[in-house]
Design a protein around this motif. Sequence first.
Motif, short mmCIF file in Angstrom:
data_model
loop_
_atom_site.label_atom_id
_atom_site.label_comp_id
_atom_site.label_asym_id
_atom_site.label_seq_id
_atom_site.Cartn_x
_atom_site.Cartn_y
_atom_site.Cartn_z
N UNK A 222 109.10 90.98 -97.36
CA UNK A 222 108.64 91.34 -98.61
C UNK A 222 109.37 90.93 -99.78
N UNK A 223 110.84 91.28 -99.62
CA UNK A 223 111.79 90.57 -101.07
C UNK A 223 111.34 89.23 -101.29
N UNK A 224 111.02 88.36 -100.48
CA UNK A 224 110.52 87.03 -100.90
C UNK A 224 109.20 87.04 -101.69
N UNK A 225 108.23 87.77 -101.15
CA UNK A 225 106.98 87.55 -101.84
C UNK A 225 106.04 88.58 -101.37
N UNK A 226 105.09 89.07 -101.96
CA UNK A 226 103.99 89.89 -101.62
C UNK A 226 103.41 89.35 -100.24
N UNK A 227 102.74 90.20 -99.32
CA UNK A 227 102.28 89.85 -98.09
C UNK A 227 101.37 90.79 -97.39
N UNK A 228 100.37 90.34 -96.78
CA UNK A 228 99.29 91.24 -95.95
C UNK A 228 99.96 91.55 -94.74
N UNK A 229 99.73 92.63 -94.29
CA UNK A 229 100.11 93.00 -92.79
C UNK A 229 100.23 92.01 -91.79
N UNK A 230 98.98 91.25 -91.82
CA UNK A 230 99.04 90.13 -90.77
C UNK A 230 99.86 89.03 -91.07
N UNK A 231 100.19 88.76 -92.47
CA UNK A 231 101.15 87.61 -92.73
C UNK A 231 102.60 87.93 -92.52
N UNK A 232 102.92 89.21 -92.71
CA UNK A 232 104.16 89.91 -92.04
C UNK A 232 104.51 89.65 -90.79
N UNK A 233 103.21 89.92 -90.09
CA UNK A 233 103.39 89.93 -88.37
C UNK A 233 103.85 88.33 -88.19
N UNK A 234 102.97 87.57 -88.68
CA UNK A 234 102.96 86.25 -88.06
C UNK A 234 104.39 85.61 -88.67
N UNK A 235 104.74 86.02 -89.77
CA UNK A 235 106.09 85.31 -90.30
C UNK A 235 107.36 86.08 -89.60
N UNK A 236 107.08 87.24 -89.21
CA UNK A 236 108.31 88.00 -88.45
C UNK A 236 108.35 87.30 -87.29
N UNK A 237 107.22 86.71 -86.41
CA UNK A 237 107.37 86.28 -85.07
C UNK A 237 107.76 84.80 -85.36
N UNK A 238 107.49 84.28 -86.28
CA UNK A 238 107.76 82.98 -86.62
C UNK A 238 109.37 82.83 -86.46
N UNK A 239 109.86 83.67 -87.61
CA UNK A 239 111.16 83.56 -87.60
C UNK A 239 111.98 83.89 -86.62
N UNK A 240 111.42 84.95 -85.77
CA UNK A 240 112.21 85.26 -84.37
C UNK A 240 111.90 84.35 -83.37
N UNK A 241 111.39 83.46 -83.52
CA UNK A 241 111.07 82.42 -82.53
C UNK A 241 110.07 82.87 -81.42
N UNK A 242 109.31 83.93 -81.89
CA UNK A 242 108.21 84.71 -80.86
C UNK A 242 109.13 85.50 -79.90
N UNK A 243 110.32 85.45 -79.92
CA UNK A 243 110.93 86.54 -78.96
C UNK A 243 110.78 88.01 -78.98
N UNK A 244 110.30 88.20 -80.46
CA UNK A 244 110.13 89.56 -80.83
C UNK A 244 108.91 89.84 -81.29
N UNK A 245 107.72 89.88 -80.21
CA UNK A 245 106.54 89.90 -80.75
C UNK A 245 106.07 91.35 -81.40
N UNK A 246 105.49 91.57 -82.36
CA UNK A 246 104.94 92.80 -83.02
C UNK A 246 103.32 92.80 -82.95
N UNK A 247 102.94 94.06 -82.68
CA UNK A 247 101.50 94.11 -82.92
C UNK A 247 101.16 94.78 -84.29
#
Length: 66
Positions: free
Chosen positions: A11-36
């Motif tokens: 969120x410090x980078x830019x405003x995001x919606x919940x689904x965007x946050x989830x996708x970006x988080x998983x992308x940056x962790x290489x999908x090794x840390x999945x979030x629901x």
Amino acid sequence: MSVRHGLLALLAEQPRYGYELRGEFESRTGSTWPLNVGQVSTTLARLERDDCVRASGASDTGPQSY
């Protein structure tokens, strides 16, 4: 790193919606840390409660960005 800190960093980078946050988080962790989306929503609610983030474009029925 906690989910809380990970979402705050995104969120410090830019405003995001919940689904965007989830996708970006998983992308940056290489999908090794999945979030629901429930984890994201709960974490965002706590961050808002603690005055760490503020929802923008808020509506009762539509998505909110933070």
